[in-house]
Write a protein that holds these residues in place. Structure first.
Motif, PDB file in Angstrom:
ATOM      1  N   ALA A 163     -52.307 -37.448 -43.975  1.00  0.00           N
ATOM      2  CA  ALA A 163     -53.608 -38.342 -43.441  1.00  0.00           C
ATOM      3  C   ALA A 163     -54.256 -36.835 -43.816  1.00  0.00           C
ATOM      4  O   ALA A 163     -55.723 -37.382 -44.442  1.00  0.00           O
ATOM      5  CB  ALA A 163     -52.995 -38.310 -41.889  1.00  0.00           C
ATOM      6  N   LYS A 164     -53.525 -35.617 -43.744  1.00  0.00           N
ATOM      7  CA  LYS A 164     -54.349 -34.901 -44.237  1.00  0.00           C
ATOM      8  C   LYS A 164     -54.926 -34.590 -45.504  1.00  0.00           C
ATOM      9  O   LYS A 164     -55.578 -34.302 -46.283  1.00  0.00           O
ATOM     10  CB  LYS A 164     -54.231 -33.651 -43.604  1.00  0.00           C
ATOM     11  N   GLY A 165     -53.946 -34.903 -46.447  1.00  0.00           N
ATOM     12  CA  GLY A 165     -53.909 -34.581 -47.736  1.00  0.00           C
ATOM     13  C   GLY A 165     -55.333 -35.798 -48.736  1.00  0.00           C
ATOM     14  O   GLY A 165     -56.062 -36.266 -49.629  1.00  0.00           O
ATOM     15  N   LYS A 166     -55.637 -36.726 -47.764  1.00  0.00           N
ATOM     16  CA  LYS A 166     -56.048 -37.795 -47.879  1.00  0.00           C
ATOM     17  C   LYS A 166     -57.805 -37.924 -47.905  1.00  0.00           C
ATOM     18  O   LYS A 166     -58.783 -37.755 -48.829  1.00  0.00           O
ATOM     19  CB  LYS A 166     -56.626 -39.058 -47.026  1.00  0.00           C
ATOM     20  N   GLY A 167     -58.310 -36.433 -47.288  1.00  0.00           N
ATOM     21  CA  GLY A 167     -59.181 -35.935 -47.164  1.00  0.00           C
ATOM     22  C   GLY A 167     -59.462 -35.062 -48.083  1.00  0.00           C
ATOM     23  O   GLY A 167     -61.383 -34.033 -47.970  1.00  0.00           O
ATOM     24  N   CYS A 168     -58.913 -34.097 -48.541  1.00  0.00           N
ATOM     25  CA  CYS A 168     -58.929 -33.098 -49.948  1.00  0.00           C
ATOM     26  C   CYS A 168     -58.286 -33.804 -50.914  1.00  0.00           C
ATOM     27  O   CYS A 168     -57.875 -33.456 -52.079  1.00  0.00           O
ATOM     28  CB  CYS A 168     -57.906 -32.862 -49.852  1.00  0.00           C
ATOM     29  N   GLY A 169     -58.931 -35.532 -51.543  1.00  0.00           N
ATOM     30  CA  GLY A 169     -59.469 -35.649 -52.422  1.00  0.00           C
ATOM     31  C   GLY A 169     -60.426 -35.334 -53.965  1.00  0.00           C
ATOM     32  O   GLY A 169     -60.400 -34.143 -53.982  1.00  0.00           O
ATOM     33  N   LYS A 184     -55.994 -23.888 -46.605  1.00  0.00           N
ATOM     34  CA  LYS A 184     -56.023 -23.959 -45.768  1.00  0.00           C
ATOM     35  C   LYS A 184     -55.212 -24.847 -44.109  1.00  0.00           C
ATOM     36  O   LYS A 184     -54.869 -24.000 -43.579  1.00  0.00           O
ATOM     37  CB  LYS A 184     -56.754 -22.652 -45.104  1.00  0.00           C
ATOM     38  N   LYS A 185     -55.787 -25.781 -44.686  1.00  0.00           N
ATOM     39  CA  LYS A 185     -55.470 -27.139 -43.165  1.00  0.00           C
ATOM     40  C   LYS A 185     -54.036 -27.357 -43.305  1.00  0.00           C
ATOM     41  O   LYS A 185     -53.027 -27.691 -42.989  1.00  0.00           O
ATOM     42  CB  LYS A 185     -56.579 -27.467 -44.044  1.00  0.00           C
ATOM     43  N   LEU A 186     -54.113 -27.210 -44.726  1.00  0.00           N
ATOM     44  CA  LEU A 186     -52.283 -28.229 -45.493  1.00  0.00           C
ATOM     45  C   LEU A 186     -50.986 -27.571 -45.658  1.00  0.00           C
ATOM     46  O   LEU A 186     -49.730 -27.387 -45.309  1.00  0.00           O
ATOM     47  CB  LEU A 186     -52.824 -29.072 -46.450  1.00  0.00           C
ATOM     48  N   ILE A 187     -51.286 -25.897 -45.737  1.00  0.00           N
ATOM     49  CA  ILE A 187     -50.559 -24.986 -46.321  1.00  0.00           C
ATOM     50  C   ILE A 187     -49.317 -24.899 -44.390  1.00  0.00           C
ATOM     51  O   ILE A 187     -48.091 -25.233 -44.370  1.00  0.00           O
ATOM     52  CB  ILE A 187     -50.463 -23.649 -46.953  1.00  0.00           C
ATOM     53  N   PRO A 188     -50.085 -24.712 -43.814  1.00  0.00           N
ATOM     54  CA  PRO A 188     -48.811 -24.334 -42.593  1.00  0.00           C
ATOM     55  C   PRO A 188     -48.627 -26.254 -41.961  1.00  0.00           C
ATOM     56  O   PRO A 188     -47.109 -26.161 -41.869  1.00  0.00           O
ATOM     57  CB  PRO A 188     -50.119 -24.761 -41.145  1.00  0.00           C
ATOM     58  N   ILE A 189     -48.656 -27.246 -42.446  1.00  0.00           N
ATOM     59  CA  ILE A 189     -48.096 -28.597 -42.082  1.00  0.00           C
ATOM     60  C   ILE A 189     -47.260 -28.619 -43.223  1.00  0.00           C
ATOM     61  O   ILE A 189     -46.487 -29.304 -43.465  1.00  0.00           O
ATOM     62  CB  ILE A 189     -49.130 -29.614 -42.187  1.00  0.00           C
ATOM     63  N   SER A 190     -47.549 -28.604 -44.736  1.00  0.00           N
ATOM     64  CA  SER A 190     -46.375 -28.338 -45.748  1.00  0.00           C
ATOM     65  C   SER A 190     -45.443 -27.670 -45.425  1.00  0.00           C
ATOM     66  O   SER A 190     -43.957 -27.920 -45.707  1.00  0.00           O
ATOM     67  CB  SER A 190     -47.516 -27.811 -46.843  1.00  0.00           C
ATOM     68  N   LYS A 191     -45.580 -25.482 -44.279  1.00  0.00           N
ATOM     69  CA  LYS A 191     -44.238 -25.239 -44.438  1.00  0.00           C
ATOM     70  C   LYS A 191     -43.446 -26.141 -43.375  1.00  0.00           C
ATOM     71  O   LYS A 191     -42.554 -26.415 -42.888  1.00  0.00           O
ATOM     72  CB  LYS A 191     -44.875 -24.156 -44.032  1.00  0.00           C
ATOM     73  N   ARG A 192     -44.203 -26.750 -42.740  1.00  0.00           N
ATOM     74  CA  ARG A 192     -43.515 -27.364 -40.908  1.00  0.00           C
ATOM     75  C   ARG A 192     -42.911 -28.809 -41.943  1.00  0.00           C
ATOM     76  O   ARG A 192     -41.317 -29.354 -41.465  1.00  0.00           O
ATOM     77  CB  ARG A 192     -44.165 -27.926 -40.073  1.00  0.00           C
TER      78      ARG A 192
END
Length: 398
Positions: free
Chosen positions: A195-201, A229-237
């Motif tokens: 969902a967050k990745g869609k905003g970084c198209g 900065k927004k996706l790296i924490p989610i990627s780590k989790r």
């Protein structure tokens, strides 16, 4: 069963076989006495009544005919015959005949004593048959002991197996719950990442009218820097959740394998202890049924033998007393002087009267000890039959 059938056959036939050879000579001597005392018709009648013929069938369906001792009526007839001839004086002075008859009477005494001993052995064997039934019962009980021992050894360990199975089941439930939680975290982070990745198209739009190339690069750098900065924490989790899922998946598989291995082991132990208990209970039940039938057969055989032996004991006592009186009558024939208790010589008439009034001869040595039927012991049954309430509460209670 073969021994019981053999015991029944012995009941009425074995002692008669022992009499056969011993009484033949005695019967021939009595035949001589009858020849001297009566006519041809009386001889035939006495011979026909002096012999008793017994027929018995053994297990092989062969028939044996055994000649036994003269019956009570025959001895009584011989006694009366001798007494009448002594009173008539027909046999007076016949010393040789007296000696022959006395010898034959002694042989008859010997055969009666032998028959008494045979009957006594028969009754002892009838009583020992009960002990044999008891011995067979305890022999079956001893055969059931190894089965009972195996059941006891398994039943002693079985609660520990159930405890270990329950512990593994709880562990499996905990691991499954942890795995499901990790898997849910992994899915949620994956969805959030998507969902967050869609905003970084793709935002590489050419704005030549408003910005130059340097401004465009600066705009893209700022935009993707914020996305990073927004996706790296989610990627780590997400990566952490993926590793946890993999770890818990392996742990769940191992725990599940351990649980089912322990469950199969406990089920095998339960099956084995139930089988051993069933075999033990079945052996005891078969032993009790066989013991009951053996006891009843031994009791019937005992009473049957006792009835026949009591009848023969009574007859042999009567025959013994009759032969004793015949011996007394024969004292008149040999013409030898007889003295009384005071030492005075007795006349033949006095000797004859003393024989007629003689006391009943002692036949205590012909008594048979019949023994007693032993008390029937209680058959050792086992009430812990598998699947019963008592068995389940005792064996499967942890």
């Amino acid at each position: 069963f073969g021994s019981r059938a053999r015991l029944k056959q012995i009941g009425f036939v074995a002692h008669a076989g022992r009499w056969k050879m011993k009484l033949q000579s005695a019967l021939h001597i009595l035949f001589l006495l009858v020849v001297r005392c009566s006519g041809t018709d009386d001889i035939l009648a006495m011979l026909q009544s002096s012999l008793r013929v017994k027929t018995s069938s053994n297990s092989s369906s062969e028939t044996d005919t055994v000649q036994s001792a003269p019956d009570v009526a025959t001895v009584s007839s011989l006694e009366n015959l001798v007494l009448n001839r002594v009173k008539d004086g027909t046999l007076k002075g016949d010393v040789k005949l007296t000696a022959s008859v006395n010898a034959s009477i002694k042989k008859m005494f010997t055969s009666i004593i032998a028959a008494t001993g045979s009957n006594q052995k028969l009754m002892r064997a009838s009583v020992r048959a009960f002990k044999k039934c008891k011995t067979n019962m305890w022999a079956n009980y001893r055969r059931a002991l190894p089965l009972e021992k195996k059941h006891f050894m398994i039943a002693r360990v079985y609660p520990k197996c159930i405890t270990a199975e329950n512990a593994l089941r709880l562990e499996l439930q905990r691991v499954k719950k942890t795995y499901r939680t990790a898997f849910n975290i992994f899915k949620n982070n994956k969805r959030l990442m998507k969902a967050k990745g869609k905003g970084c198209g793709n935002v590489c739009t050419n704005h030549k009218a408003t910005e130059n190339y340097h401004e465009q690069l600066q705009r893209l750098y700022d935009f993707y820097g914020k996305c990073k900065k927004k996706l790296i924490p989610i990627s780590k989790r997400l990566e952490s959740a993926k590793k946890l899922v993999k770890k818990e998946s392996v742990k769940s598989a191992i725990t599940k394998a351990k649980y089912w291995a322990m469950r199969r082991k406990c089920m095998t132990m339960a099956y084995m202890q139930n089988i051993r208990k069933c075999q033990s209970v079945a052996r005891l039940q078969i032993s009790c049924r066989g013991y009951g039938s053996c006891w009843n057969a031994a009791r019937r055989n005992y009473y049957r033998n006792k009835k026949g032996v009591m009848r023969e004991e009574s007859n042999m006592k009567i025959e013994w007393r009759g032969l004793k009186r015949i011996q007394c009558y024969l004292q008149v024939i040999d013409d030898k002087p007889k003295k009384d208790a005071k030492g005075k010589t007795m006349s033949n008439t006095a000797v004859l009267n003393s024989c007629i009034r003689m006391k009943r001869p002692n036949t205590r040595h012909l008594n048979i000890h019949y023994g007693r039927i032993p008390k029937k012991p209680r058959c050792p049954t086992d009430r812990m039959c598998p699947c019963s309430v008592f068995y389940v509460n005792t064996v499967y209670k942890v």
